[in-house]
Design a protein around this motif. Structure first.
Motif, PDB file in Angstrom:
ATOM      1  N   CYS A   1      49.971  50.391 -15.479  1.00  0.00           N
ATOM      2  CA  CYS A   1      49.982  51.844 -15.714  1.00  0.00           C
ATOM      3  C   CYS A   1      48.585  52.428 -15.534  1.00  0.00           C
ATOM      4  O   CYS A   1      48.404  53.452 -14.868  1.00  0.00           O
ATOM      5  CB  CYS A   1      50.477  52.149 -17.127  1.00  0.00           C
TER       6      CYS A   1
ATOM      7  N   GLN B   1      52.611  58.924 -18.126  1.00  0.00           N
ATOM      8  CA  GLN B   1      52.172  57.612 -17.659  1.00  0.00           C
ATOM      9  C   GLN B   1      51.032  57.084 -18.533  1.00  0.00           C
ATOM     10  O   GLN B   1      50.998  55.906 -18.895  1.00  0.00           O
ATOM     11  CB  GLN B   1      51.721  57.699 -16.203  1.00  0.00           C
TER      12      GLN B   1
ATOM     13  N   HIS C   1      45.873  51.189 -13.986  1.00  0.00           N
ATOM     14  CA  HIS C   1      45.329  51.114 -12.632  1.00  0.00           C
ATOM     15  C   HIS C   1      46.010  52.128 -11.709  1.00  0.00           C
ATOM     16  O   HIS C   1      45.367  52.678 -10.803  1.00  0.00           O
ATOM     17  CB  HIS C   1      45.460  49.699 -12.081  1.00  0.00           C
ATOM     18  N   ALA C   2      47.301  52.379 -11.942  1.00  0.00           N
ATOM     19  CA  ALA C   2      47.993  53.395 -11.137  1.00  0.00           C
ATOM     20  C   ALA C   2      47.384  54.774 -11.385  1.00  0.00           C
ATOM     21  O   ALA C   2      47.239  55.575 -10.454  1.00  0.00           O
ATOM     22  CB  ALA C   2      49.485  53.387 -11.466  1.00  0.00           C
TER      23      ALA C   2
END
Length: 264
Positions: free
Chosen positions: A87, A68, A89-90
């Motif tokens: 991506c 990721q 922030h996830a």
């Protein structure tokens, strides 16, 4: 005869690709193999192929944090900033205590904050960039890419007092001499002291001729000054000698050649 470095990298790349092809879903080593292969492709400057493979790995291993993180960086590199931001922030939404042993906590912390700093600077969202670089440095005060990013933003904003503080902090770090030199050169150039800036960088290049960032910053400063055509051309070609597919330098060389009626 001995193999060149590029040939060794290529051999490793095809070996890793074979492992991926025969691997079965659910075996964690295959996710790591995807990540290693993506790294190998990036080293070979084959970013589009790296992104395609990384996204394939993400489909098979959607919870793998390294894939990721790599996908976010590759998306940022090709200008897909909205997807890259999602991506990153996830990744920051993960709680360190929920992660399995051995994971690089920087992926859900300071490294991702740094990448968001880069992204927001590119979008001229400067206060958000500063926020994330400061978060990165609060988590890891010796993470030099964040110091460099924050310092370059302060140069752009002419925040000289904050920049001087960063330069002092970098001077105290034995491993941060590159970043200190680059920021000092940008500082001098921004204040119109071009000769001092280029001399500082050329001295560093004489000691570290294979250092990409130093040659890149020198070329940028010379192009901005615009007064030394032969040195500009030589500096751009020197950057490309180290990274032949470096997009911004290729574009800069094409623009420079068009404006000066010289073959790129």
């Amino acid at each position: 005869p001995p193999c060149s470095r590029a040939e060794v990298q290529l051999h490793g790349y095809y070996t890793l690709k074979t492992v991926i092809r025969i691997g079965s879903k659910g075996i964690s080593i295959i996710a790591k193999t995807y990540a290693l292969t993506v790294h190998a492709l990036c080293q070979l400057r084959r970013e589009p192929e790296a992104l395609t493979l990384c996204q394939e790995g993400r489909r098979r291993y959607p919870e793998d944090l390294e894939l990721q993180f790599l996908e976010g960086g590759l998306l940022l590199g090709v200008g897909k900033t909205q997807q890259a931001e999602a991506c990153f922030h996830a990744l920051l939404a993960y709680k360190p205590g929920s992660l399995y042993s051995g994971i690089d906590l920087g992926l859900v912390g300071y490294k991702t904050h740094h990448n968001l700093g880069v992204l927001y600077q590119q979008q001229n969202r400067h206060e958000e960039a500063v926020h994330h670089w400061q978060r990165a440095l609060a988590a890891n005060p010796e993470y030099r890419p964040a110091w460099l990013g924050l310092g370059e933003l302060y140069v752009f904003q002419k925040r000289w007092l904050e920049l001087e503080k960063i330069l002092q902090d970098l001077q105290a770090m034995p491993k941060a001499q590159l970043e200190s030199t680059l920021l000092r050169a940008r500082f001098l150039a921004a204040r119109g002291e071009m000769e001092k800036a280029t001399t500082l960088l050329q001295q560093r290049i004489s000691e570290h001729p294979q250092e990409f960032l130093t040659r890149l910053v020198l070329s940028q400063i010379l192009v901005k000054e615009g007064k030394k055509p032969k040195e500009i051309e030589a500096s751009l070609h020197a950057v490309l000698a180290l990274q032949p597919s470096h997009g911004p330098t290729l574009r800069q060389l094409a623009v420079w050649a068009k404006n000066t009626d010289v073959e790129p």
